[in-house]
Design an enzyme around this catalytic site. Structure first.
Site, PDB file in Angstrom:
ATOM      1  CE  LYS A  87     -11.909   6.447   3.426  1.00 28.40           C
ATOM      2  NZ  LYS A  87     -12.957   6.997   2.540  1.00 28.40           N
ATOM      3  CG  HIS A 121      -2.061  -0.918   1.122  1.00 29.53           C
ATOM      4  ND1 HIS A 121      -3.122  -0.677   0.282  1.00 29.53           N
ATOM      5  CD2 HIS A 121      -2.317  -2.103   1.721  1.00 29.53           C
ATOM      6  CE1 HIS A 121      -3.981  -1.673   0.388  1.00 29.53           C
ATOM      7  NE2 HIS A 121      -3.517  -2.548   1.246  1.00 29.53           N
TER       8      HIS A 121
END
Length: 929
Positions: free
Chosen positions: A589, A145
């Site tokens: 998130k 990532h």
């Protein structure tokens, strides 16, 4: 080694490394730059002790005057210092464990000895302990990532410095020998200084594959066999020799990967890339086996006149005649008097043929001629077992149990595939594919059907995919690519063995039909279906629940899925547990840390409960990130904080971003981290042999209320505050992170979209960390705790009891303390002033800063502490050491952001030092992605 001794030892190592670096910088940097570096470091350190607006202004003016090249050198110096400080910390921690081993017979918290003694004292006998260990499986899954900023070359340089630091610990090094060792260390630091830490080009998936695979020859092969040895020794010491003899360890560890298989929002991961990932993995495994076989050949020089090998072994030599003729064409009687060497030479030849075939596949040029390697890892294992059993038969058990057993354990663990590759794709891709296929084959408008209609149709067709006749060329390119992926999975399962494939992970799973769509696509590739009345299934699908809403309806989805007769036939035919993946990143998130953590906790219990009701074994897969806002933090504590009874001997979790470097760049630390993972699973699974804790209803009720209040506070900020997203994009370097060559995946799902949904959770967390807000890991905690306790002393007492007695709550607040300690709202204000609308920047900053102050106050109140990290002095010391360079770096970065944005040119001279500052701050903050 107590905390005081740890601190003294760390400062001693840090001073040596810092002094050597300073000498190098004094020689290498222009005098003005070296002087500026010292002024910034000392000046901002004094400001932390006592704020002085005039001095802050002077330091800011100094940064403003520096040219891009000078700033680049200052940023690089800070980055090198962070690398050296981490090495000092890692070495002192290793030394501390070694001291504990010498003083307490292998006992350090979380060690195998410590854990097994705890089980024995709790009344768990040898037979029960062995039965529990036989069920264990710890499964780290490496992922790529855009949060790991270190180049592979930098990791290698840091490894060399670690080894040089370790060499200095040798008490025999005195006088000129020690001086020479220090000079070697200095030269390694100078090499690090002269090595560019920023990549010149954007990574592609092949680069990420090489980076992820590099940890296996570097540390993980050796660490794996050392872990197995340590466990056997611990069982022998705690439960006796007989128990150790009955121990089976090769099931204990399995490694997975997403690199090359994770195609969710990644256009660079094609079917061909996934196929390449399997070949590159196989190459790493085969190269390691070949190297170890050659070493064994050097060791096992037994003469036929000095020993009598077993009849089965001698018979295998006769069976090897065909390969021996090819291995020794000019010397047919080579090693005739040394049977083990002859056997191993043939084995090397066969593994080399496997390796040549894999390399040829990677190069796109398949080997010509007859295939003469091993058909599977089981064939290699049979030969290794023959050697082992033969050695034991003629009295050489100690030799058999050394390097030969290590190799056996490696082949049992890694096979010819090395890693179980998971494939991940977003659910909407499968829905579109099934819609196209069913329209082409049956004229059915699948997408227009409701969930009940979709499930009925999919359940009927998955058992007879031959009923779907269609021309693939008429389908969209995306659907053709999706079908190719399933064919690649089928091919590699045949070529490398079934264990090469892990699970097919379905991100954004909203309904049971999303799982059945994958099963239908698998059936079209021959991976599932029915022959007559007999079902078969070679692919396990793992629904991934990511948002708060999805986590809340996980029970409903699984109920529908398990109630479907076709799926029950498929999961029974598959023969392995249903795997359900939980997404930490997007849920945080989406709804904030409290709602995310509590929704995940409750979802786990519901998943296991519904699976148990339907009689379906289930394993949880934790999609944790490196940072605290994405489920990160200490692995051992995180495992123990799972709901009671939800860990059934197996645990699978992602290892993301910079976590791979911090855990696995050094073999010694890799052993420690793998041990903590295994003992965490062992402790969390101890309910399988009796007893076990349960959650108190009062705690759950309190957490319900706290999580609701936390989610409301988070959504009020992120969804109800005008201009909040503008603040995020302007008061953090999120847009500039996308310019740094640290990952192959775009930082946004939809380029140009400034919504919170578009930005990836990794970039979301990474950017807030860079600007010292660290918001995702703590926002909402202060308001929620204050609202829950009110002015009621009884409620405060309940919160303190929860903190003392409930691992989930204690881990949640301990991780929040780490994030709060890394935040700095004096520095965050500098980033807020980058907003193009100053009033907006001040307004949003004030809201966040107020919640930060509330969070610190409430966390300290509940933990009954006087300062953050009071119960973690080692981390507190580490942060204080890092701040001497981290604080100046953040101020430098705000200046660079302002200059770069004002310049608005792709070739801006401020871009390079800005990108380097992102690298350096990531190294200083750690746990950034």
């Amino acid at each position: 080694m107590d905390t005081v001794s740890y601190g003294r030892e760390l400062r001693q190592r840090e001073r040596l490394l810092s002094l050597l670096l300073s000498r190098i910088l004094k020689r290498q940097l222009p005098p003005a730059v070296f002087t500026a570096l010292g002024e910034l470091r000392r000046g901002f350190t004094r400001l932390r002790d006592q704020d002085d607006p005039r001095r802050r202004q002077v330091l800011r003016a100094l940064i403003e005057r520096l040219d891009p090249e000078s700033i680049t050198q200052i940023v690089r110096a800070a980055g090198v210092y962070f690398g050296l400080l981490y090495i000092a910390e890692e070495f002192v921690a290793l030394r501390r464990r070694r001291h504990a081993v010498r003083a307490h017979a292998h006992m350090w918290p979380g060690s195998f000895h410590d854990t097994l003694w705890g089980l024995k004292e709790a009344g768990v006998g040898a037979a029960e302990a062995l039965a529990l260990i036989s069920r264990l499986r710890f499964m780290p899954v490496i992922t790529a990532h855009p949060s790991e900023a270190k180049r592979r070359t930098i990791k290698g340089a840091l490894r060399n410095i670690f080894l040089s630091v370790e060499a200095l610990d040798d008490a025999r090094l005195r006088g000129s020998f020690r001086a020479e060792a220090v000079r070697r260390l200095a030269s390694q630091i100078q090499i690090l200084w002269k090595t560019d830490e920023v990549r010149a080009t954007q990574l592609d998936v092949r680069d990420e594959l090489r980076a992820g695979l590099s940890y296996f020859p570097l540390s993980l092969f050796s660490a794996t066999v050392q872990v197995y040895r340590n466990l056997r020794r611990a069982v022998r010491d705690v439960y006796g020799e007989q128990a150790a003899a009955g121990l089976e360890v090769s099931r204990l560890l399995r490694f997975g990967s997403w690199i090359g298989g994770d195609r969710d929002g990644h256009p660079g991961v094609t079917a061909e890339v996934t196929d390449l990932a399997w070949q590159m993995q196989a190459r790493v495994a085969l190269e390691e086996y070949l190297r170890r076989l050659e070493q064994l050949s050097d060791q096992l020089s037994y003469s036929i006149r000095m020993c009598r090998p077993s009849a089965a072994f001698l018979a295998s030599l006769e069976e090897d005649a065909r390969y021996a003729a090819l291995r020794f064409p000019a010397q047919p009687h080579r090693y005739q008097q040394e049977p083990y060497r002859r056997k191993l030479a043939v084995m090397c030849y066969r593994v080399k043929r496997n390796l040549d075939a894999v390399k040829a596949a990677i190069d796109g040029a398949p080997l010509e001629g007859e295939e003469l390697g091993y058909e599977s890892a089981e064939g290699l294992l049979r030969d290794l077992y023959l050697i082992r059993d033969s050695l034991i038969q003629h009295g050489d058990e100690d030799v058999a149990n050394a390097e030969l057993t290590d190799l056996i354990h490696l082949v049992e663990t890694f096979g010819f595939h090395l890693l179980q590759l998971d494939v991940r794709q977003e659910s909407a891709v499968h829905t579109r594919a099934c819609g196209e296929i069913l329209r082409a084959a049956l004229g059915v408008d699948y997408v227009a059907l409701d969930e009940t209609g979709r499930l009925a149709l999919l359940g009927e067709l998955v058992g007879r995919p031959d009923a779907l006749a269609f021309d693939p060329e008429t389908l969209s390119q995306q659907t053709q690519e999706t079908l190719r992926v399933f064919r690649v999975i089928a091919h590699n399962r045949r070529a490398l063995g079934p264990a090469c494939f892990g699970r097919y992970v379905i991100s954004m799973t909203h309904g049971a039909s999303h799982v059945m769509e994958v099963m239908l696509l698998a059936a079209l590739a021959g991976l599932a279906g029915r022959v007559g009345e007999r079902w078969f299934c070679h692919l396990g699908a793992s629904p991934l629940f990511e948002t708060i809403d999805d986590l809340n309806r996980v029970e409903q989805v699984l109920e529908q899925l398990y109630a479907l007769p076709a799926y029950r036939h498929l999961i029974a035919a598959f023969g392995e547990a249903q795997e359900v993946m939980l997404g930490y990143s997007d849920s945080c998130k989406d709804g904030g840390i409290l709602a995310s953590a509590w929704s995940l906790y409750q979802a786990q219990k519901r998943i296991l409960a519904v699976s148990e009701r339907h009689g379906i074994p289930c394993r949880l897969f934790h999609g944790r990130g490196g940072t605290l806002g994405r489920g990160g933090g200490p692995t051992h504590e995180a495992i123990l904080a799972q709901p009671p009874g939800t860990v059934h001997g197996e645990l699978k979790l992602t290892e993301q971003g910079e976590v791979l470097f911090y855990k696995y760049n050094n073999m010694e630390t890799a052993v420690y981290e793998l041990t903590l993972g295994i003992t965490g699973v062992l402790k969390a699974s101890s309910h399988l042999v009796g007893g076990g804790r349960t959650d108190r209803e009062a705690y759950a009720a309190a957490m319900d209320e706290i999580a609701r209040a936390g989610e409301q506070a988070y959504r009020t900020l992120t969804e109800g505050t005008p201009g909040f997203l503008d603040y995020f994009y302007e008061a953090t370097p999120v847009q500039e992170i996308g310019l740094l060559n640290i990952g192959s995946r775009p930082p946004h799902r939809r380029q140009g979209d400034r919504s919170r949904a578009s930005v990836r959770a990794i970039s979301w967390v990474f950017a807030w960390a860079q600007s010292r807000h660290t918001l995702p890991a703590w926002y909402g905690i202060g308001s929620a705790l204050a609202a829950f306790r009110g002015d009621d002393p009884a409620r405060l007492a309940l919160l303190r009891q929860m903190y003392r007695d409930w691992p989930f709550f204690r881990t949640l607040l301990s991780n929040a303390q780490m994030a709060l300690a890394k935040a700095d709202f004096g520095i965050a204000r500098e980033y807020a002033q980058l907003c193009t609308d100053p009033a907006l920047g001040e307004c949003v900053y004030t809201l966040i800063a107020a919640e930060y102050a509330r969070a610190v106050e409430e966390v300290l109140r509940v933990s009954d502490s006087t300062a953050l990290l009071a119960d973690n002095p080692e981390l507190a010391l580490s942060l204080s050491q890092r701040r001497q360079y981290l604080d100046p770096l953040n101020h430098v970065q705000t200046v660079l952001l302002a200059k770069f944005r004002a310049d608005a040119r792709e070739d801006s001279p401020w871009l390079e030092p800005l990108l380097r500052s992102i690298n350096a701050i990531a190294a200083g903050m750690r746990n950034t992605g």
